[in-house]
Design an enzyme around this catalytic site. Structure first.
Site, PDB file in Angstrom:
ATOM      1  N   ARG A  30      40.136  45.823  42.114  1.00 19.17           N
ATOM      2  CA  ARG A  30      39.863  44.499  41.544  1.00 19.17           C
ATOM      3  C   ARG A  30      38.459  44.047  41.913  1.00 19.17           C
ATOM      4  O   ARG A  30      37.885  44.512  42.895  1.00 19.17           O
ATOM      5  CB  ARG A  30      40.884  43.480  42.047  1.00 19.17           C
ATOM      6  CG  ARG A  30      42.309  43.781  41.612  1.00 19.17           C
ATOM      7  CD  ARG A  30      43.293  42.841  42.286  1.00 19.17           C
ATOM      8  NE  ARG A  30      44.660  43.255  42.042  1.00 19.17           N
ATOM      9  CZ  ARG A  30      45.549  42.542  41.357  1.00 19.17           C
ATOM     10  NH1 ARG A  30      45.215  41.369  40.856  1.00 19.17           N
ATOM     11  NH2 ARG A  30      46.776  42.989  41.178  1.00 19.17           N
ATOM     12  N   THR A  78      51.221  42.836  31.456  1.00 17.21           N
ATOM     13  CA  THR A  78      50.501  42.992  32.718  1.00 17.21           C
ATOM     14  C   THR A  78      50.927  44.293  33.395  1.00 17.21           C
ATOM     15  O   THR A  78      52.103  44.602  33.482  1.00 17.21           O
ATOM     16  CB  THR A  78      50.777  41.792  33.631  1.00 17.21           C
ATOM     17  OG1 THR A  78      50.252  40.620  33.015  1.00 17.21           O
ATOM     18  CG2 THR A  78      50.138  41.979  34.982  1.00 17.21           C
ATOM     19  N   SER A  87      43.677  39.110  36.188  1.00 18.19           N
ATOM     20  CA  SER A  87      43.902  39.195  37.635  1.00 18.19           C
ATOM     21  C   SER A  87      42.802  39.999  38.313  1.00 18.19           C
ATOM     22  O   SER A  87      43.054  40.720  39.273  1.00 18.19           O
ATOM     23  CB  SER A  87      45.282  39.790  37.929  1.00 18.19           C
ATOM     24  OG  SER A  87      45.449  41.023  37.257  1.00 18.19           O
ATOM     25  N   GLU A 128      42.216  42.800  32.852  1.00 10.93           N
ATOM     26  CA  GLU A 128      43.276  41.845  33.161  1.00 10.93           C
ATOM     27  C   GLU A 128      42.651  40.618  33.817  1.00 10.93           C
ATOM     28  O   GLU A 128      41.671  40.741  34.573  1.00 10.93           O
ATOM     29  CB  GLU A 128      44.302  42.454  34.118  1.00 10.93           C
ATOM     30  CG  GLU A 128      45.063  43.624  33.547  1.00 10.93           C
ATOM     31  CD  GLU A 128      46.082  44.198  34.527  1.00 10.93           C
ATOM     32  OE1 GLU A 128      47.088  44.734  34.064  1.00 10.93           O
ATOM     33  OE2 GLU A 128      45.864  44.096  35.745  1.00 10.93           O
ATOM     34  N   ASP A 182      41.749  47.855  48.052  1.00  8.78           N
ATOM     35  CA  ASP A 182      41.679  49.244  47.588  1.00  8.78           C
ATOM     36  C   ASP A 182      40.620  49.443  46.510  1.00  8.78           C
ATOM     37  O   ASP A 182      40.564  50.508  45.884  1.00  8.78           O
ATOM     38  CB  ASP A 182      43.051  49.718  47.094  1.00  8.78           C
ATOM     39  CG  ASP A 182      43.562  48.924  45.904  1.00  8.78           C
ATOM     40  OD1 ASP A 182      43.182  47.749  45.766  1.00  8.78           O
ATOM     41  OD2 ASP A 182      44.346  49.473  45.108  1.00  8.78           O
ATOM     42  N   ARG A 196      56.089  47.463  47.188  1.00 11.01           N
ATOM     43  CA  ARG A 196      55.381  46.679  48.195  1.00 11.01           C
ATOM     44  C   ARG A 196      56.395  45.898  49.023  1.00 11.01           C
ATOM     45  O   ARG A 196      57.206  45.152  48.488  1.00 11.01           O
ATOM     46  CB  ARG A 196      54.392  45.713  47.543  1.00 11.01           C
ATOM     47  CG  ARG A 196      53.255  46.430  46.835  1.00 11.01           C
ATOM     48  CD  ARG A 196      52.253  45.460  46.257  1.00 11.01           C
ATOM     49  NE  ARG A 196      51.228  46.159  45.500  1.00 11.01           N
ATOM     50  CZ  ARG A 196      50.268  45.560  44.814  1.00 11.01           C
ATOM     51  NH1 ARG A 196      50.197  44.239  44.792  1.00 11.01           N
ATOM     52  NH2 ARG A 196      49.378  46.257  44.139  1.00 11.01           N
ATOM     53  N   HIS A 254      45.888  43.676  46.857  1.00  7.46           N
ATOM     54  CA  HIS A 254      45.362  42.376  47.236  1.00  7.46           C
ATOM     55  C   HIS A 254      46.296  41.609  48.168  1.00  7.46           C
ATOM     56  O   HIS A 254      46.022  40.456  48.501  1.00  7.46           O
ATOM     57  CB  HIS A 254      45.077  41.547  45.983  1.00  7.46           C
ATOM     58  CG  HIS A 254      46.272  41.388  45.087  1.00  7.46           C
ATOM     59  ND1 HIS A 254      46.842  42.445  44.429  1.00  7.46           N
ATOM     60  CD2 HIS A 254      47.007  40.303  44.748  1.00  7.46           C
ATOM     61  CE1 HIS A 254      47.879  42.008  43.725  1.00  7.46           C
ATOM     62  NE2 HIS A 254      47.998  40.719  43.910  1.00  7.46           N
TER      63      HIS A 254
END
Length: 530
Positions: free
Chosen positions: A261, A325, A346, A344, A258, A24, A117
């Site tokens: 989450r 993670t 997150s 998770e 995407d 990223r 995110h």
């Protein structure tokens, strides 16, 4: 007519190391000459003998630079002996859908174009992630290989004459260096929707929404998009929270860019923590046909995630795993038949139906539970707490901090794990006192392949089961993001309706003092609290 393959000279770019969810960087970084080409070539080169004649899936979340990246990937795949590329129409495939398609058609893997995110747009972020043949994110051995190749790359192969219209569903055939090459543009959702209909009872969900057994359930969904910060939490989905607070809707949900989450809200914005969400799903599998058919083999959570699911595993008599993670750590357990549901903190929740977290699946799971139990979101949670007690949980994020001071803070915390004098030390704030039982830097040995992941986050474990965890996130595109996780278990039912921030405040203050976080980061307040 056979199309020609060209070999282009290039030089390595520093820092093309895939993180927990791929590479990223800012869009402008990927737009540099040869930058994207280099990284895509490194992915293909890392595949080795599996590359020639294979099929790959390509798609992403539709953010800025996505179509351009797809064009580059197709041209490089054509030149490197890939037999077929399956690409989402207009470049769009959610991350769960990519995993679904890889598994359904037994492809060699897929390239996912997303920064999840992170914000998108010309002045924000882009990302490229490689998923392997099981549909999940590439494991460390593969991402390390990609990185090593990136440090020494001197050329890439490309067929610039391959031109595809990815707006039209169908196959496009080419002859590249006398080899057949196919680009198949597929519908962005059909395969995934068909699969969800196998997993869930859509009729029961439809009856819930239409009020077959009472009042219709009004639902509000925020799909979030890259132009803003598409992270489904109370801060970045504030517009959803505000709309839910007005009381017109009984169920609310948000997804990131995407779709992997999710955030779940009940009436008047009753917030379900991700730690509680996965525990509730794990405890209510009788309402989901997929699990009634296949059973529940095991449960798991990432290390920072609240321990609510552990209590469900104990009651159900199934294995529970604590992993670092990163969704890739769940994949081995699933492939070995030892894991069915995982999550998770997150805002990632999922199961072994694919090898990615899946926000849409999580929402359908919740709707199935509400339909089966004829309860509201809040009623389901209170019932869960009455059975298991409540793991109060919060996370403080400090985003885009200077890296060097943050690394120093983590080093100081890590040193505490080797200081025997810390064990038994009492820490107090107000009327609350905690006793340190253990400090360590979490290390995980994969029970399937024996791989070891070290230094995954400093844990301060208290004698009453409370926990403080510190780690640096690997999903940002610049600077450092410090995450502080606070958890406290309560079995007194009189506490269950209390605000989590109120209950956890003493431990939060203790953690801030112990870590000197404000001093190292220069921040008096976190960017996000969840």
């Amino acid at each position: 007519m056979t199309l020609k393959v060209y070999t282009k000279a290039t030089k390595p770019f520093e820092g093309q190391k895939p993180g927990t969810s791929g590479l990223r960087k800012a869009v402008k970084v990927f737009q540099q000459e040869n930058y994207t080409e280099n990284f895509v070539q490194c992915i293909l080169s890392a595949m080795g003998g599996a590359l020639s004649g294979c099929t790959l899936v390509v798609g992403g979340d539709g953010r800025y630079f996505g179509k351009e990246a797809v064009d580059i990937i197709i041209k490089i795949c054509a030149a490197n002996g890939v037999r077929k590329v399956m690409v989402g129409q207009n470049s769009i495939l959610s991350t769960p859908c990519v995993s679904c398609v890889i598994r359904k058609y037994n492809t060699a893997g897929g390239i996912v174009l997303t920064a999840s995110h992170n914000p998108g747009g010309p002045n924000a972020d882009f990302g490229i992630k490689f998923n392997i043949s099981n549909g999940g994110p590439a494991p460390d051995a593969v991402t390390n290989k990609i990185y090593e190749i990136s440090k020494n790359i001197v050329e890439y192969r490309i067929c610039p004459e391959v031109h595809c219209d990815i707006s039209v569903i169908g196959k496009q055939e080419f002859l590249v260096d006398s080899r057949p090459f196919t680009v198949e543009v597929i519908d962005s959702v059909v395969d995934y929707v068909e699969y969800m209909k196998e997993i869930f009872d859509f009729r029961a969900i439809k009856d819930l929404l239409h009020g077959a057994a009472g009042q219709p359930l009004k639902v509000l969904i925020n799909a979030m998009h890259g132009g803003h910060h598409p992270d489904p939490n109370l801060t970045y989905a504030a517009d959803l929270v505000k709309a839910m607070q007005e009381g017109d809707y009984g169920f609310g949900a948000a997804f990131d860019g995407d779709g992997d989450r999710n955030m779940i809200l009940g009436h008047k914005a009753f917030f379900v923590t991700p730690s509680d969400s996965v525990a509730v799903i794990a405890d209510n599998t009788d309402y989901i046909p997929y699990f009634k058919k296949n059973g529940v083999k095991g449960l798991a959570r990432s290390m920072p995630t609240g321990c609510a699911i552990d209590r469900v595993a104990e009651k159900k008599g199934v294995e529970v795993f604590e992993v670092p993670t990163g969704w890739k750590y769940f994949g081995n357990l699933m492939d070995a038949g030892r894991l069915s549901i995982c999550g998770e903190e997150s805002f990632g929740t999922g199961s072994d139906h694919i090898r990615e977290k899946d926000g849409i699946w999580a929402v359908l799971a919740w709707l199935s539970i509400l339909a089966g139990r004829n309860m509201s979101v809040e009623q389901v949670l209170h019932s869960h707490w009455e059975t298991y007690g409540r793991n109060f949980f919060t996370r403080y994020d400090y985003e885009n901090c200077e890296s060097d001071p943050c690394n120093k803070m983590m080093s100081v915390l890590d040193a505490m794990s080797g200081d025997a004098s810390m064990v038994g030390k009492q820490l107090s704030h107000g009327e609350k006192t905690y006793t340190i039982a253990k400090i360590d830097n979490f290390e995980y040995q994969d029970p399937i392949d024996g791989a070891v992941a070290k230094k995954q986050g400093v844990r301060i474990l208290m004698s009453d089961g409370s926990r403080v965890v510190f780690r640096l996130s690997g999903t940002g595109s610049s600077g450092a993001t410090v995450r502080m996780y606070i958890e406290s278990y309560e079995s007194d039912s009189s506490t269950y309706t209390k605000d989590a921030q109120e209950v956890l405040k003493p431990l939060v203050e203790i953690a801030l003092q112990l870590s000197k976080l404000s001093e190292y980061t220069g921040r008096q307040q976190p960017t996000v609290i969840t």
